[in-house]
Write an enzyme that holds these catalytic residues in place. Structure first.
Site, PDB file in Angstrom:
ATOM      1  N   SER A  49       1.169  -1.115  -3.321  1.00  0.00           N
ATOM      2  CA  SER A  49       1.061  -2.713  -2.978  1.00  0.00           C
ATOM      3  C   SER A  49      -0.501  -2.251  -3.700  1.00  0.00           C
ATOM      4  O   SER A  49      -1.221  -1.927  -4.266  1.00  0.00           O
ATOM      5  CB  SER A  49       0.711  -3.424  -1.793  1.00  0.00           C
ATOM      6  OG  SER A  49      -0.785  -2.811  -0.933  1.00  0.00           O
ATOM      7  N   LYS A  50      -0.333  -3.824  -4.170  1.00  0.00           N
ATOM      8  CA  LYS A  50      -2.180  -3.806  -4.642  1.00  0.00           C
ATOM      9  C   LYS A  50      -3.229  -3.056  -4.209  1.00  0.00           C
ATOM     10  O   LYS A  50      -4.090  -2.711  -4.627  1.00  0.00           O
ATOM     11  CB  LYS A  50      -2.885  -5.474  -4.614  1.00  0.00           C
ATOM     12  CG  LYS A  50      -1.690  -6.318  -5.606  1.00  0.00           C
ATOM     13  CD  LYS A  50      -2.478  -6.829  -6.283  1.00  0.00           C
ATOM     14  CE  LYS A  50      -1.519  -7.618  -7.738  1.00  0.00           C
ATOM     15  NZ  LYS A  50      -0.841  -6.165  -8.804  1.00  0.00           N
ATOM     16  N   ARG A  51      -3.176  -2.919  -3.207  1.00  0.00           N
ATOM     17  CA  ARG A  51      -4.828  -2.430  -2.300  1.00  0.00           C
ATOM     18  C   ARG A  51      -4.623  -0.486  -3.018  1.00  0.00           C
ATOM     19  O   ARG A  51      -5.478   0.227  -2.773  1.00  0.00           O
ATOM     20  CB  ARG A  51      -4.671  -2.399  -0.899  1.00  0.00           C
ATOM     21  CG  ARG A  51      -3.949  -1.424  -0.508  1.00  0.00           C
ATOM     22  CD  ARG A  51      -4.202  -2.134   1.258  1.00  0.00           C
ATOM     23  NE  ARG A  51      -2.342  -1.142   2.192  1.00  0.00           N
ATOM     24  CZ  ARG A  51      -1.924   0.066   2.472  1.00  0.00           C
ATOM     25  NH1 ARG A  51      -3.372   0.620   2.374  1.00  0.00           N
ATOM     26  NH2 ARG A  51      -0.794   0.323   2.537  1.00  0.00           N
ATOM     27  N   GLY A  85      -4.290   0.606  -6.087  1.00  0.00           N
ATOM     28  CA  GLY A  85      -5.050  -0.213  -7.125  1.00  0.00           C
ATOM     29  C   GLY A  85      -3.638  -0.773  -7.794  1.00  0.00           C
ATOM     30  O   GLY A  85      -2.891  -1.756  -7.453  1.00  0.00           O
TER      31      GLY A  85
END
Ligand code: GLU
Length: 485
Positions: free
Chosen positions: A245-247, A249
């Site tokens: 996911s976004k976290r 990167g």
């Protein structure tokens, strides 16, 4: 043999995620390997979340990756009549029925199931009603949803090229909605109608859709079409094995592009997430798309999740950066140099020529296009600070200012300024004064680049030209003299 036709069917609700891009790639490789057709379908029936802007971006990302489709894009939103006519046929054939259950009724059922700690399944309330009843309700203006009549027992088997036979107990599947009361088809139904009408031979998609497949098989059987062959490709997990996911990167193709990755490197890296080219001699990890097409088979796609590794991707990008055709690399790197203020929006011939020369010198040391631009700063700017560690090493030696001034003087006297000539000057100077080359090269390098390491000094000097080289060396000498020791 049936003709191979595959499709990539993104929902335009966001940028093209690396997982989606990998699915597109496997479809593309499979199509090309089997001289088949690669179809692009846009699953835009979720009117609230679908955005045209995302469709544009998805297509741009696919094109940037080089995954050109042969047919489409087919928009589900343009095919509403097809779905409705198939729904009507199923209702007429009594394979589907109108459901007038209200939102509240359904919610109450769901709530009860939650309290009793069991999965909610639609109880089939509207399975049997009389046409008069339907008539009555539709006259009252109630819009029904349409549900597929599904078997109450037995099992539905999905034949999957990667996973083999997967059995689903029909008792776990209820009469699911195929057309919502707002007139929109559900994903499972629309997807099947499209796959069947577009004559898709193989549905290659993410593993997360495996649980939808029995419903799709039931739809296809009710519609009386021949089923496609399924292949569910493994998930891509983050390095910590959680869902990517976004976290973690960058996750979308667009983000990777903006971070300075090359499409070929991303393609190469994604191909290896789940697929292995085999142990044939000479197959390295670096495989171009043409070679991948020759080697690709779904039999070599694994079942287990692939773990994404940024370091590996970055390493791979560096490898591609080194080998890339220089003209194409300059083209790809251009926006990054513009962003750093090194190039104008519309650079002239000379600037582009210089850009290529700079890239040729710096590319060995860069892993991304951003790094390539960053590491080229001293070719474009005189205004840089000296690296402190290098300064402590190279400028603190006794007599270094005098050496720099000597070198500046010798360089000034030259008529030609190519790397061979300047190297000879340095060598002769060192020999004559009995100084080790490092004692000269290091301070000069620091003076003209601000750094303690980098590409060959004489190459750099040739590119910078005599005026800038000499000026920077003189300035360094002055700054050393002016700094109290
Ligand atoms: N629109 C679905 C998705 O983006 C496609 C699923 C499929 O390939 O059937 O996940």
């Amino acid at each position: 043999m049936t003709k191979v036709r595959v499709r990539f069917a993104p929902s335009p609700t966001g940028e093209l995620h690396i997982g989606g891009a990998r699915t597109a790639l496997f479809n593309y490789l499979f199509a090309r390997r089997n001289s088949g057709t690669f179809v692009l379908r846009i699953d835009d029936t979720d009117l609230e979340r679908s955005k045209e802007e995302y469709t544009e971006k998805l297509m741009e990302a696919l094109q940037w990756l080089g995954l050109e489709w042969d047919e489409g894009p087919f928009y589900q939103s343009n095919r509403l009549n097809e779905y409705i006519s198939e729904v009507n046929r199923l209702v007429a054939e009594k394979k589907a029925y109108r459901c007038y259950c209200s939102v509240d009724e359904l919610a109450a059922g769901r709530e009860l199931a939650r309290k009793e700690n069991r999965a909610y399944l639609y109880p089939g309330t509207c399975r049997q009603h009389f046409p008069e009843e339907d008539d009555h309700r539709s006259k009252a203006g109630i819009k029904p949803a349409i549900r597929l009549l599904t078997p109450e027992d037995g099992e539905t088997i999905v034949y999957d090229l990667i996973r083999g036979e997967v059995h689903f107990d029909n008792r776990g599947l209820d009469d699911f909605i195929i057309l919502k009361s707002n007139g929109q088809p559900t994903y499972n139904f629309a997807s099947v109608v499209d796959d069947l009408q577009l004559k898709i031979s193989h549905v290659i998609r993410a593993e997360e859709h495996l649980s939808n497949t029995p419903r799709q098989v039931l739809c296809a059987m009710a519609l009386g079409y021949q089923l496609p062959t399924y292949a569910h490709v493994p998930m891509i997990l983050a390095p910590d094995r959680s869902k990517l996911s976004k976290r973690h990167g960058a996750t979308s193709v667009e983000e990777f592009r903006n971070l300075g990755f090359l499409p070929e490197a991303l393609i190469n890296y994604m191909a290896l997430l789940g697929w292995s080219p085999g142990a044939e001699d000479g197959v390295s990890e670096l495989i171009g798309i043409e070679h991948m097409i020759e080697l690709f088979s779904l039999a070599r796609v694994g079942k287990t999740a692939a773990v994404y590794d940024t370091d590996k991707l970055t390493w791979m990008n560096g490898q591609y950066l080194r080998e890339y055709d220089l003209d194409r690399l300059a083209e790809a790197a251009r926006p990054f140099f513009i962003k750093h203020g090194f190039l104008r929006e519309n650079p002239g011939e000379m600037e582009l020529h210089f850009l290529k020369a700079v890239i040729a010198v710096v590319r060995e040391r860069a892993k991304t296009l951003i790094e390539l631009a960053e590491k080229s700063f001293y070719f474009y700017s005189d205004d840089f600070a000296y690296d402190q560690k290098a300064l402590d090493k190279a400028f603190k030696n006794k007599g270094v200012a005098a050496i720099l001034l000597d070198i500046a003087g010798l360089l000034k006297a030259l008529n030609t300024f190519d790397q061979n000539v300047t190297e000879t000057v340095f060598n002769e100077y060192c020999a004559k004064n009995n100084i080790s080359p490092g004692k000269v090269i290091q301070p000069v390098r620091l003076a003209i680049t601000g750094l303690g390491g980098g590409p060959g000094l004489f190459e750099i000097m040739e590119l910078l030209g005599p005026a800038r080289t000499i000026r920077r060396i003189q300035q360094a000498a002055a700054s050393i003299r002016n700094t109290p020791q």
